[in-house]
Design a protein around this motif. Structure first.
Motif, mmCIF file in Angstrom:
data_model
loop_
_atom_site.group_PDB
_atom_site.id
_atom_site.type_symbol
_atom_site.label_atom_id
_atom_site.label_comp_id
_atom_site.label_asym_id
_atom_site.label_seq_id
_atom_site.Cartn_x
_atom_site.Cartn_y
_atom_site.Cartn_z
ATOM 1 N N LEU A 31 22.368 -8.928 -48.227
ATOM 2 C CA LEU A 31 20.999 -9.337 -48.554
ATOM 3 C C LEU A 31 20.289 -9.999 -47.368
ATOM 4 N N PRO A 32 20.863 -11.038 -46.739
ATOM 5 C CA PRO A 32 20.167 -11.623 -45.580
ATOM 6 C C PRO A 32 20.020 -10.655 -44.422
ATOM 7 N N ARG A 33 21.034 -9.801 -44.219
ATOM 8 C CA ARG A 33 20.937 -8.824 -43.134
ATOM 9 C C ARG A 33 19.780 -7.866 -43.382
ATOM 10 N N LEU A 34 19.643 -7.434 -44.607
ATOM 11 C CA LEU A 34 18.562 -6.522 -44.958
ATOM 12 C C LEU A 34 17.202 -7.201 -44.784
ATOM 13 N N ALA A 35 17.123 -8.466 -45.169
ATOM 14 C CA ALA A 35 15.853 -9.197 -45.051
ATOM 15 C C ALA A 35 15.449 -9.386 -43.585
ATOM 16 N N VAL A 80 21.905 -9.751 -56.718
ATOM 17 C CA VAL A 80 22.951 -10.664 -56.232
ATOM 18 C C VAL A 80 22.570 -12.137 -56.301
ATOM 19 N N THR A 81 21.324 -12.467 -56.669
ATOM 20 C CA THR A 81 20.933 -13.876 -56.758
ATOM 21 C C THR A 81 20.676 -14.255 -58.204
ATOM 22 N N PRO A 82 20.869 -15.521 -58.548
ATOM 23 C CA PRO A 82 20.638 -15.961 -59.923
ATOM 24 C C PRO A 82 19.147 -16.048 -60.240
ATOM 25 N N ALA A 83 18.837 -16.216 -61.500
ATOM 26 C CA ALA A 83 17.439 -16.337 -61.928
ATOM 27 C C ALA A 83 16.776 -17.510 -61.228
ATOM 28 N N ARG A 84 15.493 -17.341 -60.913
ATOM 29 C CA ARG A 84 14.657 -18.360 -60.276
ATOM 30 C C ARG A 84 15.078 -18.655 -58.834
ATOM 31 N N HIS A 85 15.889 -17.796 -58.263
ATOM 32 C CA HIS A 85 16.242 -17.980 -56.858
ATOM 33 C C HIS A 85 15.025 -17.661 -56.000
ATOM 34 N N PRO A 86 14.736 -18.469 -54.963
ATOM 35 C CA PRO A 86 13.527 -18.229 -54.161
ATOM 36 C C PRO A 86 13.521 -16.885 -53.442
#
Length: 339
Positions: free
Chosen positions: A24-28, A101-107
């Protein structure tokens, strides 16, 4: 065996996240870098006058999906549309992975959704520009307005992608409540930089359409911009260097003030980076004027503008994600209680 597994999971530097979480961070970050390249290629389209390479058709090119017997201008414009379309695909994938891959309300979810929305808006603004014929040699005042909106949306997109990459990398969310002056200082700095970028887009357009090829001095060029026959785009060209001085002075003051309000190493570090970015960008601006705005210099100026915007976003983010300092009264009260 269970104790060994626990030890391995706790070992620093051992990444035990699922592979999708690692990506995820790599893609971002990749999406952010890629969009900077797309922005520069869009400037190439403007500089080469290839904006009308697909006619006044959008999203089709000259009325077809794949242009037949394309000219050089058609190839440049069509390739820009393809690279922009890939930006949309990247944004969709980024949104999908973030929600997976991130929980609800994750920024990171909010950042990915905002990035996708801004990319869609970016495409719509570009489509309006094409369908209204505000490309190539068009000197319509509306072209300058649309160009400015395009640049503002571009900056907003880069900011959203940067925040998404930070949040996807595990950085904290923004803390707006209780930040006091820091919120207003940062918001004003970002707003001024957006206005400066919009004015720069109009000036770059004016340079492309009206900059004389003779040896006119900058003063003679300004006089020509305010002649009776000058267009609105020419009238507005002088606005950018004036805004650059005001905005640079404010950003330097803002960086120093934020470092004082939020005595954090990251805030100080990004304040220094911003000061350096301003100095380099001012030198590039003077060189752009002195050299009569050649294409390569315009691309350099735009790249530096993107970097300066991202550095400013980082500075404001660091200031607003830091813990708020306690007021003197709160500190003294805590000391009394401890005594």
């Amino acid at each position: 065996m269970n104790e060994l597994s626990s030890t391995l999971r706790a070992t620093p530097g051992t990444d035990t996240r699922p592979r999708s979480s690692v990506w995820l961070p790599r893609l971002a970050w990749a999406a952010l870098a890629y969009n900077v390249l797309v922005i520069l290629w869009g400037a190439v389209v403007r500089i080469t006058g290839a904006g009308a390479g697909c006619g006044e058709h959008w999203p089709l090119c000259n009325g077809v999906v794949v242009p037949q017997s394309p000219t050089v201008h058609t190839l440049i414009e069509f390739s820009h549309r393809l690279t922009s379309g890939l930006s949309g695909v990247l944004a969709l994938v980024l949104l999908f992975v973030a929600f997976r891959v991130t929980p609800a309300r994750h920024p990171a979810r909010f950042g990915a959704a905002l990035s996708l929305g801004l990319i869609v808006l970016e495409g719509l603004v570009g489509g309006v520009q094409v369908m209204l014929g505000l490309t190539a040699d068009s000197t319509e005042p509306a072209r300058g307005f649309v160009q400015g909106i395009h640049l503002a949306n571009t900056f907003a997109l880069l900011g959203a992608l940067l925040l998404t990459a930070l949040w996807a990398s595990g950085q904290p969310g923004l803390r707006l409540k209780g930040q006091g002056r820091a919120v207003w200082l940062g918001s004003a700095g970002l707003a001024l930089l957006l206005l400066l970028g919009m004015a720069g887009a109009v000036t770059a357009l004016g340079d492309l359409l009206f900059l004389p090829a003779d040896g006119s001095t900058p003063i003679e060029t300004v006089k020509r911009d305010y002649a009776a026959t000058a267009t609105l785009i020419e009238n507005l060209r002088v606005l950018h260097p004036m805004l650059a001085i005001v905005t640079s002075a404010y950003l330097l003051w803002m960086a120093a003030t934020l470092a004082r309000l939020r005595p954090d190493a990251q805030v100080r570090r990004w304040g220094l980076w911003l000061s350096g970015a301003i100095a380099v960008q001012m030198l590039a601006g003077f060189a752009n004027v002195a050299l009569k705005a050649p294409g390569w210099m315009q691309l350099t100026h735009l790249l530096l503008a993107c970097m300066m915007w991202l550095v400013t976003v980082m500075l404001v983010y660091r200031a607003l994600s830091a813990l708020s300092l306690r007021s003197p009264s709160t500190v003294s009260g805590a000391q009394r209680q401890g005594a």
